[in-house]
Design an enzyme around this catalytic site. Sequence first.
Site, short mmCIF file in Angstrom:
data_model
loop_
_atom_site.label_atom_id
_atom_site.label_comp_id
_atom_site.label_asym_id
_atom_site.label_seq_id
_atom_site.Cartn_x
_atom_site.Cartn_y
_atom_site.Cartn_z
N SER A 142 59.50 48.30 82.90
CA SER A 142 59.37 49.71 82.73
C SER A 142 57.72 49.98 82.28
O SER A 142 57.23 48.90 81.81
CB SER A 142 60.32 50.17 81.83
OG SER A 142 60.10 51.29 81.18
N TYR A 155 64.33 48.98 73.40
CA TYR A 155 64.09 49.10 74.93
C TYR A 155 62.51 48.38 75.27
O TYR A 155 62.48 47.73 76.20
CB TYR A 155 64.16 50.41 75.41
CG TYR A 155 64.04 50.63 76.75
CD1 TYR A 155 65.16 50.24 77.69
CD2 TYR A 155 62.95 51.29 77.31
CE1 TYR A 155 64.99 50.39 78.99
CE2 TYR A 155 62.87 51.45 78.91
CZ TYR A 155 64.03 51.10 79.61
OH TYR A 155 63.72 51.28 80.81
N LYS A 159 61.67 45.14 77.68
CA LYS A 159 61.05 45.42 78.80
C LYS A 159 60.02 44.60 78.98
O LYS A 159 59.41 44.20 80.13
CB LYS A 159 61.09 46.90 79.23
CG LYS A 159 62.13 47.83 79.83
CD LYS A 159 62.99 46.96 80.95
CE LYS A 159 64.13 47.73 81.33
NZ LYS A 159 64.80 47.00 82.62
#
Length: 292
Positions: A142, A155, A159
């Site tokens: 991401s 998150y 990633k």
Amino acid sequence: MKLLAGASVAGRKVLITGAARGIGAALARQLHAGGAHVALLGLEEELLAEVARECGDAPWRYCDVGDRAQVDGAVQALVEQLGGLDVVVANAGVARQLPLIGGDPAVMEQTLGVNVLGVYYTLRAAGPHISHAKGYALLVSSLAAAVNLPLVGAYSASKAAVEVLGNTLRIELAHTGAKVGVAYFAELDTDMTSRGFGTDAARAIIGRATVSGVAPLGPAIDAVEHAIARRKRQVVSPWWVAVVLPFRPIAQRVIALSLRRGVRRALEIARSEEAPFTTEQPRRPRKMEREA
């Protein structure tokens, strides 16, 4: 995006995780339409079965990618049904906001369990099958791996780890002829964006649900299909993500300065806001419970 002459996914045997919805489901449909043979892994059985029907009754399995035994068994079964494997797309992932101080540590544990260990388990199981001259692994990272926002630490950390796994695996598989790509997406029009980041706390920081605005899913799926056909090293969507990646320190400084005003209020909201995971997760024993 039209594939270049000589580039095609036709005949490729492709395993996709997180295939019940969003990127995984859309990719499965598009690859099937392009002549690929797809196999699907995911949690939501009714949705998976529907996607499989749309992909010519493609083989599929329920699989919690955070459970190594499930991944080993499901990957082996699907590879046998496909008659081999050319491509694995490690796409399964979850998101949920988390204040690093005062937030629920279970959010961090669950996020890392799916987004990092799940990718590792998938690559570990599928790796031997793609270790050939036409093999390819695509890991879905991401833009959040490169530019880090408040409340998205779990998150972003996961990633960033996916990016590292991809870069490492690329070197480790080079002698086999297989190649490895890493995908970097901004906010796409999926449940990941609307459920994971469209919270009251996020709006308190930036005044709306996302930083860059939601981009359509179609161009991202086109880019992934092209990457699979060409076994590309990097995939981005929207296009401008490729411009941001080389200037990470500058982009991070801009984000830190532009978003700092609303952070205190956002943290207060986030500590009590009931924000769900983007996909409901099965309950796994926590580390202390397993050791008890």
